[in-house]
Design a protein around this motif. Structure first.
Motif, mmCIF file in Angstrom:
data_model
loop_
_atom_site.group_PDB
_atom_site.id
_atom_site.type_symbol
_atom_site.label_atom_id
_atom_site.label_comp_id
_atom_site.label_asym_id
_atom_site.label_seq_id
_atom_site.Cartn_x
_atom_site.Cartn_y
_atom_site.Cartn_z
ATOM 1 N N LEU A 1 -1.729 -6.792 -0.643
ATOM 2 C CA LEU A 1 -0.417 -7.415 -0.841
ATOM 3 C C LEU A 1 -0.507 -8.903 -1.196
ATOM 4 O O LEU A 1 0.428 -9.459 -1.770
ATOM 5 C CB LEU A 1 0.423 -7.239 0.427
ATOM 6 N N LEU B 1 2.125 -11.019 -3.541
ATOM 7 C CA LEU B 1 2.935 -12.105 -2.975
ATOM 8 C C LEU B 1 2.706 -13.420 -3.711
ATOM 9 O O LEU B 1 3.637 -14.219 -3.875
ATOM 10 C CB LEU B 1 2.623 -12.266 -1.491
ATOM 11 N N VAL C 1 -2.429 -5.703 4.022
ATOM 12 C CA VAL C 1 -2.319 -7.138 3.778
ATOM 13 C C VAL C 1 -3.223 -7.572 2.632
ATOM 14 O O VAL C 1 -2.840 -8.389 1.800
ATOM 15 C CB VAL C 1 -2.637 -7.921 5.069
ATOM 16 N N VAL D 1 4.491 -3.776 4.110
ATOM 17 C CA VAL D 1 3.227 -4.461 4.377
ATOM 18 C C VAL D 1 2.281 -3.537 5.130
ATOM 19 O O VAL D 1 1.086 -3.458 4.827
ATOM 20 C CB VAL D 1 3.474 -5.768 5.166
ATOM 21 N N ARG D 2 2.782 -2.805 6.116
ATOM 22 C CA ARG D 2 1.933 -1.875 6.874
ATOM 23 C C ARG D 2 1.423 -0.747 5.984
ATOM 24 O O ARG D 2 0.269 -0.319 6.121
ATOM 25 C CB ARG D 2 2.724 -1.289 8.038
#
Length: 151
Positions: free
Chosen positions: A121, A125, A118, A113-114
């Motif tokens: 992502l 997701l 976000v 994630v880092r």
């Protein structure tokens, strides 16, 4: 501490030996009783119908007992296969759920994630959530509709 463990094992072993010897004695007595009952039935049929019919009657009785024993064994074996399959399914489900609780997996996920970010992502997701929902609904449908016919 070890003395209590040794005493416990000794007591359970002696109890098991006593129960086993009692069960063996009961089985032997049942065998002798069955022999006398078979002899009485044989003599009764022998006096009334003759030797051939007495032998056939004895063979028929033991054949029926064999069929009952084979049917019981078959049912027990089928039940054990069913229990083994259910246990394997439960183990697979628990392995999948325990994998999500693994700290190394969570740490790896956080690092991903880092690295990705976000904002990038969120669509990934969302697609993964939809796929997981479809997989969960299919797994629930196979549990409810058993492939074996009802008896």
């Amino acid at each position: 501490m070890f003395q209590r463990i040794i005493d416990s094992i000794s007591a359970s072993t002696s109890t098991t030996m006593r129960l086993t010897s009692l069960a063996a004695g009961a089985a032997f007595a049942l065998f002798i009783t069955t022999c006398f009952l078979c002899a009485a039935a044989f003599i009764s049929v022998l006096e009334k119908y003759g030797p051939v019919q007495a032998c056939l009657a004895g063979a028929g009785i033991f054949f029926l007992l064999t069929l009952v024993a084979a049917g019981t064994y078959w049912g027990y074996k089928r039940e054990m296969r069913k229990r083994t399959r259910i246990a394997a399914e439960r183990a697979a489900k628990s392995a999948a759920s325990s994998m999500l609780a693994d700290p190394m997996l969570i740490a790896t996920g956080l690092q991903i994630v880092r690295a990705i970010g976000v904002k990038r992502l969120i669509p990934i997701l969302a697609i993964g959530g939809v796929a997981l929902g479809i997989m969960a609904s299919r797994a629930g449908a196979t549990d409810e509709a058993s492939p074996e016919p009802a008896e």
